[in-house]
Design a protein around this motif. Structure first.
Motif: not given
Length: 149
Positions: A40-65
């Motif tokens: 259960l601890l292993a599952v909680v720490h899996l990165p696949v539970l989250f949406p595909r990560p975006t780079g910070a600069l790209e995310a900030q650019r898209r968020s501004a738009a």
């Protein structure tokens, strides 16, 4: 990239080793219980539970738009997991930045949190919010919430 998988693998392997040791030692019930907890601890720490990560600069650019929130997170963060689970399917509408994969994301989080990498940090309309309530983030993800601010 492999860094995010180290913790879940260690939990799974450590739990398996402990379960085998307990089973061989004559306590198979305890071994199974330990294995379940570690898995259960292993599952909680899996990165696949989250949406595909975006780079910070790209995310900030898209968020501004488009005005959608940017969520800075890292694997293994229980507060990030809580936010992700409480957002449910609406979490896909936010831009998720894994600060362990993106140095610019980690720097952005440190800049707004006094040098600490405190996550989740959610940025909406240029304002950062550290560990906000999931209900508030859900409201920001709706088109009406973005218009109201």
């Amino acid at each position: 990239m492999m860094r995010v998988w180290i913790r879940p693998m260690l939990f799974a392997l450590g739990g398996t080793a402990a379960a085998v040791a307990l089973g061989v030692g004559g306590s198979p019930g305890s071994g199974v219980a330990v294995l379940v907890v570690f898995l259960l601890l292993a599952v909680v720490h899996l990165p696949v539970l989250f949406p595909r990560p975006t780079g910070a600069l790209e995310a900030q650019r898209r968020s501004a738009a488009d005005g959608r929130p940017v969520v800075f997170w890292r694997p293994g963060c229980t507060y990030c997991l809580r936010l992700r689970l409480r957002l449910g399917r609406s979490a896909r509408r936010a831009y998720w930045v894994d600060i362990w994969r993106d140095p610019a994301g980690a720097a952005a989080v440190r800049a707004v949190n006094g040098g600490d990498e405190t996550v989740p940090t959610v940025v909406v309309a240029g304002e950062s919010h550290t560990n906000p309530a999931p209900a508030w983030v859900r409201q920001q993800l709706s088109p009406q919430g973005r218009q109201q601010g």
